[in-house]
Design an enzyme around this catalytic site. Structure first.
Site, PDB file in Angstrom:
ATOM      1  N   GLU A 223      -3.496   5.913   7.374  1.00  7.09           N
ATOM      2  CA  GLU A 223      -2.107   5.853   7.845  1.00  7.09           C
ATOM      3  C   GLU A 223      -1.122   6.273   6.761  1.00  7.09           C
ATOM      4  O   GLU A 223      -0.114   6.918   7.051  1.00  7.09           O
ATOM      5  CB  GLU A 223      -1.793   4.430   8.324  1.00  7.09           C
ATOM      6  CG  GLU A 223      -0.448   4.293   9.039  1.00  7.09           C
ATOM      7  CD  GLU A 223       0.736   4.078   8.111  1.00  7.09           C
ATOM      8  OE1 GLU A 223       1.890   4.234   8.552  1.00  7.09           O
ATOM      9  OE2 GLU A 223       0.512   3.739   6.921  1.00  7.09           O
ATOM     10  N   HIS A 324       6.644  -0.758  -0.094  1.00 15.15           N
ATOM     11  CA  HIS A 324       6.067   0.294  -0.931  1.00 15.15           C
ATOM     12  C   HIS A 324       6.382   0.096  -2.410  1.00 15.15           C
ATOM     13  O   HIS A 324       6.257   1.017  -3.208  1.00 15.15           O
ATOM     14  CB  HIS A 324       6.499   1.689  -0.473  1.00 15.15           C
ATOM     15  CG  HIS A 324       5.719   2.184   0.694  1.00 15.15           C
ATOM     16  ND1 HIS A 324       5.545   3.530   0.962  1.00 15.15           N
ATOM     17  CD2 HIS A 324       5.041   1.530   1.669  1.00 15.15           C
ATOM     18  CE1 HIS A 324       4.812   3.670   2.047  1.00 15.15           C
ATOM     19  NE2 HIS A 324       4.496   2.459   2.499  1.00 15.15           N
TER      20      HIS A 324
END
Length: 392
Positions: A223, A324
């Site tokens: 992904e 992230h």
């Protein structure tokens, strides 16, 4: 049937185990094996694609149309771009993340001869050497390098170790589980999504709860580079609920508590009917929730649609702070998303026409355009069923 009770101790245990397994995109065999072993222990049948994406399933009361839930096992990481003359390694990122969050990270270089430990440092890492210039260095992958914890003072030294261009680099997650429910770690995106899916499956098996229709539980492996669900999703799936992180930050409506339902991401709006079904399930089951729109975000939904799947998609997220980067979430959100998944799998089918990929107008959905009534409360619905058009 109402939502099932989630065992948060089991959820936390699974998340700790997953975070301990390095799995940057391209190096997911170990985490696939670990997830498969847990599915086997739970008694959940599964199969795998050639590269290791997992398709598990729970048989439902009917097979007229199948549902699916998906999260991804792969994480961000890095790769060796160049072995430098000074014995340090130039890196390129795997997935989209800023070198700002790489500076100072401990990591593992995975070479053909074995693994080595190291640290990602800015090119000017010592104030005693560079003075104020340390603070003037720009942010970017070209301004950091990996220092290997081995005798590596030249390019020849590094090659002698067996480290080569293209070797993968796994970044340490450094997880902390706090008593107040907060969890701080890299790669909660999306190890937390995998853990809460396993917790939802555990609840189904423990309660002997049978889904309304056959339901796939999918775990993708790529992904973070944009191609996650494209291979593991089968054409008999009518609706796909993606589980991933939301973006808790100023200007966003995501939260580290409850479920954050994504109304759209950078690829456009999610399916109107499936998204509103999740919202209504949250209301009916008293699951705290909020909505958000993500401008710089894509998920397994995008890869499925771009691969040509004619499937309704929705995105249920747990709001993560500093996504992230060095991320933070609260167990409340993970439990809430897991509860929503159980409520979804046990809920009735609303769009019977979706059992076939193509068909006549009869049974096609309708999106309401009625004027809002001021008499309705915030949790009420407008008159009529907005989901199904019964005329020919």
């Amino acid at each position: 049937m109402a939502r099932l009770q989630i065992d948060i101790d089991y959820l936390a245990d699974q998340l700790k185990k997953l975070l301990a397994i390095p799995s940057p995109t391209g190096f997911t065999d170990t985490v696939v094996r670990a997830t498969s072993e847990e599915l086997k222990r739970l008694g959940v049948p599964f199969e795998m694609t050639r590269r290791g994406a997992i398709r598990a399933w729970l048989d439902g009361k009917a097979s007229n149309q199948r549902r699916a839930v998906i999260s991804h096992l792969d994480t961000l990481g890095a790769q060796v771009k160049q072995v430098k003359d000074n014995g340090r390694l130039e890196l390129v990122p795997i997935g989209h993340w800023s070198a700002r969050f790489a500076e100072g990270a401990r990591c593992t270089i995975i070479s053909d001869r074995g693994s080595y430990r190291g640290t990602i440092l800015p090119l000017r890492a010592s104030g005693h050497t560079y003075g104020e210039d340390v603070d003037k260095l720009p942010v970017g992958w070209e301004y950091v390098e990996l220092r290997i914890d081995a005798l590596a003072n030249s390019r020849e030294d590094v090659l002698r170790l067996g480290i080569e261009v293209g070797d993968l680099v796994s970044i340490d997650p450094q997880p902390e589980f706090l008593d107040n429910g907060y969890i701080v770690s890299r790669y909660l995106d999306n190890k937390a999504g995998v853990a809460l899916m396993l917790a939802a499956l555990e609840a189904h098996k423990r309660e002997k709860a049978v889904p309304t229709v056959d339901t796939y539980w999918l775990f993708s492996i790529s992904e973070e580079v944009g191609v996650g669900a494209s291979a593991v999703l089968s054409h008999d799936v009518a609706s796909l609920v993606v589980v991933d992180n939301g973006t808790s930050a100023p200007g966003q409506n995501s939260s580290e508590f409850g479920v954050t339902i994504a109304m759209a991401d950078q690829t456009g709006p999610f399916d109107y009917h499936l998204t509103h079904k999740l919202i209504q399930l949250c209301r009916d089951n008293e699951i705290r929730h909020q909505r958000d729109v993500f401008r710089y975000y894509r998920s397994d939904s995008a890869s499925a649609i771009e691969a040509g799947a004619d499937v309704r998609t929705a995105l249920a997220t747990f709001g993560v702070d500093a996504s992230h980067g060095y991320e933070r979430i609260n167990m409340h959100a993970l439990r809430s998303v897991a509860e929503l998944l159980t409520a979804y799998t046990l809920s009735p089918v609303q769009i019977e026409r979706d059992a076939k990929e193509i068909g006549p107008m009869k049974g096609f959905t309708e999106q309401p355009l009625e004027k809002a009534s001021q008499d309705l409360g915030p949790g009420d619905r407008t008159n009529g069923d907005p989901f199904v058009e019964t005329e020919e």
